[in-house]
Motif scaffolding. Sequence first.
Motif, short mmCIF file in Angstrom:
data_model
loop_
_atom_site.label_atom_id
_atom_site.label_comp_id
_atom_site.label_asym_id
_atom_site.label_seq_id
_atom_site.Cartn_x
_atom_site.Cartn_y
_atom_site.Cartn_z
N SER A 39 0.73 -1.31 -0.19
CA SER A 39 0.01 -0.05 -0.08
C SER A 39 0.86 1.36 -0.10
O SER A 39 1.80 1.16 0.52
CB SER A 39 -1.00 0.01 1.14
OG SER A 39 -1.64 1.14 1.19
N THR A 46 -5.54 3.23 4.17
CA THR A 46 -5.62 1.84 3.22
C THR A 46 -6.95 1.31 3.51
O THR A 46 -7.61 0.92 2.52
CB THR A 46 -4.36 1.02 3.76
OG1 THR A 46 -3.31 1.60 3.46
CG2 THR A 46 -4.58 -0.43 2.74
N LEU A 50 -10.13 1.00 0.78
CA LEU A 50 -10.68 -0.31 0.27
C LEU A 50 -11.85 -0.51 0.56
O LEU A 50 -12.85 -1.08 -0.30
CB LEU A 50 -9.70 -1.61 1.11
CG LEU A 50 -8.22 -1.77 0.69
CD1 LEU A 50 -7.69 -2.61 1.69
CD2 LEU A 50 -8.11 -2.15 -0.70
N ASP A 53 -13.95 1.44 -1.89
CA ASP A 53 -14.12 0.80 -3.41
C ASP A 53 -15.01 -0.38 -3.27
O ASP A 53 -15.84 -0.55 -4.26
CB ASP A 53 -12.37 0.43 -3.70
CG ASP A 53 -12.58 -0.06 -5.12
OD1 ASP A 53 -12.93 0.88 -6.16
OD2 ASP A 53 -12.44 -1.15 -5.41
N ALA A 122 -1.96 -5.17 1.81
CA ALA A 122 -3.08 -5.80 1.90
C ALA A 122 -2.72 -7.50 1.42
O ALA A 122 -2.11 -7.50 0.21
CB ALA A 122 -4.06 -5.15 1.15
N ILE A 153 -9.94 -3.93 -6.51
CA ILE A 153 -10.14 -3.26 -5.22
C ILE A 153 -8.75 -2.82 -4.76
O ILE A 153 -8.52 -1.79 -4.13
CB ILE A 153 -11.06 -4.15 -4.19
CG1 ILE A 153 -12.40 -4.34 -4.71
CG2 ILE A 153 -10.84 -3.70 -2.81
CD1 ILE A 153 -13.17 -5.53 -3.92
N THR A 154 -7.85 -3.72 -4.90
CA THR A 154 -6.35 -3.65 -4.28
C THR A 154 -5.72 -2.31 -5.08
O THR A 154 -4.65 -1.74 -4.79
CB THR A 154 -5.63 -4.67 -4.08
OG1 THR A 154 -5.57 -5.38 -5.30
CG2 THR A 154 -6.23 -5.78 -3.06
#
Length: 160
Positions: A39, A46, A50, A53, A122, A153-154
């Motif tokens: 990240s 973070t 996440l 999103d 993550a 997402i990440t």
Amino acid sequence: MTSLNRRLAATLGIVLALAAGASARADEPAGDGLVKVRSAYPVDETIRRLREDIAAKGIMFFSAVDQQQLAAQAGITLRSSTLLSFGNPPLGAQFLTSNPYSGLDWPVRLLVLQDEQGTVWAAYTDFAWIARRHGITDRMPQFAMASRVVESITSTIRPK
């Protein structure tokens, strides 16, 4: 072709299909199926990114487990570690109908943690690894979709 050979061939097919669909991935899974995404943000930011999103994609959010807080309540010191769980029940149910034991890996779990050097990560379990773990050979498009979603997402936390 023996049953074992058919299973191996099918599993290889899943792996190749998912690898082809994920060729632009910056983070490759380790042999244990762990995918780590570095990240660019502190832990709280973070997690916020996440979760935002996940919500923006209309994905159901189930929980955030603050493992650092739970450890502190037990008198144990732990660096930041929060487990997020989320998913799309119609997609996840596809895996469960193929092998009910795959419920051990659903809903999706994404661990946000800070390592010894202060780097925030993550981490999640690679979906091709999950397919192999549970011997699921009849849900390749669904596994590919799950991979694309978690990668998207990440991507919100990756360094630019």
